[in-house]
Write a protein that holds these residues in place. Structure first.
Motif, PDB file in Angstrom:
ATOM      1  N   LYS A   1       0.932  -1.159   0.033  1.00 52.99           N
ATOM      2  CA  LYS A   1       0.043  -0.027   0.017  1.00 52.99           C
ATOM      3  C   LYS A   1       0.922   1.114   0.049  1.00 52.99           C
ATOM      4  O   LYS A   1       0.533   2.276  -0.760  1.00 52.99           O
ATOM      5  CB  LYS A   1      -0.892  -0.123   1.307  1.00 52.99           C
ATOM      6  CG  LYS A   1      -2.151  -1.018   1.121  1.00 52.99           C
ATOM      7  CD  LYS A   1      -2.862  -0.987   2.419  1.00 52.99           C
ATOM      8  CE  LYS A   1      -4.042  -1.982   2.255  1.00 52.99           C
ATOM      9  NZ  LYS A   1      -4.924  -2.167   3.196  1.00 52.99           N
TER      10      LYS A   1
ATOM     11  N   VAL B   1       2.336   1.746  -3.553  1.00 46.27           N
ATOM     12  CA  VAL B   1       1.280   2.441  -4.334  1.00 46.27           C
ATOM     13  C   VAL B   1       1.009   3.832  -4.061  1.00 46.27           C
ATOM     14  O   VAL B   1       1.252   4.972  -4.960  1.00 46.27           O
ATOM     15  CB  VAL B   1       0.056   1.555  -4.276  1.00 46.27           C
ATOM     16  CG1 VAL B   1      -1.159   2.445  -5.068  1.00 46.27           C
ATOM     17  CG2 VAL B   1       0.180   0.266  -4.890  1.00 46.27           C
TER      18      VAL B   1
ATOM     19  N   GLU C   1      -3.391   0.486  -8.047  1.00 44.52           N
ATOM     20  CA  GLU C   1      -2.738  -0.630  -7.542  1.00 44.52           C
ATOM     21  C   GLU C   1      -2.692  -1.772  -8.706  1.00 44.52           C
ATOM     22  O   GLU C   1      -1.580  -2.054  -8.804  1.00 44.52           O
ATOM     23  CB  GLU C   1      -3.458  -1.469  -6.367  1.00 44.52           C
ATOM     24  CG  GLU C   1      -2.742  -2.484  -5.903  1.00 44.52           C
ATOM     25  CD  GLU C   1      -3.659  -3.176  -4.797  1.00 44.52           C
ATOM     26  OE1 GLU C   1      -3.130  -3.791  -3.899  1.00 44.52           O
ATOM     27  OE2 GLU C   1      -4.754  -3.188  -4.877  1.00 44.52           O
TER      28      GLU C   1
END
Length: 135
Positions: A21, A24, A51
């Motif tokens: 995460k 991204v 993503e």
């Protein structure tokens, strides 16, 4: 190339859900800072599509090493698709640079210099391939 393959796969093994995460978010943060007009190409804040696109680039790097002919065919198709969205040629390099800058922050000290260099070499090689198909 085999060394890059091993280094890149080793770096991918370092990812957790949280680090993914972070990669991204940081990649797109840096990209939009470097290329503000790219943000306008996104209709909304859509983490899932970002993503997915980032993951496709990571897969492209691995394909570039393992299956260069397939990678080149996929890349030509991607270039054509992105042209329909008004993606400028410079955006590819800016995104690769953004991803290169985000990797060390997402993985911290576990990302070795050799791993980071392997990613940079592969991004440069992909960029050269893009140049070949755009010009």
């Amino acid at each position: 190339m085999k060394t890059d393959h091993k280094l890149i796969l080793s770096s991918l093994d370092l990812f957790t859900e949280e680090r993914s995460k972070q990669l991204v978010n940081l990649s797109y943060k840096y990209f939009f800072e470097a290329c503000p007009n790219a943000k306008e190409l996104w209709s909304k804040e859509d983490y899932a599509s970002r993503e997915k696109m980032l993951n496709s680039i990571l897969l492209m790097v691995v394909d570039h090493i393992n299956r260069p002919n397939i990678c080149e065919q996929n890349l030509k198709s991607d270039i054509k698709d992105h042209k329909d969205y008004d993606v400028d040629f410079d955006m590819y390099l800016l995104f690769f640079n953004s991803l290169s800058n985000a990797l060390p922050q997402a993985l911290g000290s576990e990302l070795s210099i050799d791993m980071a260099d392997a990613w940079r070499r592969q991004f440069k090689s992909l960029h050269d391939l893009i140049v070949k198909h755009i010009t």
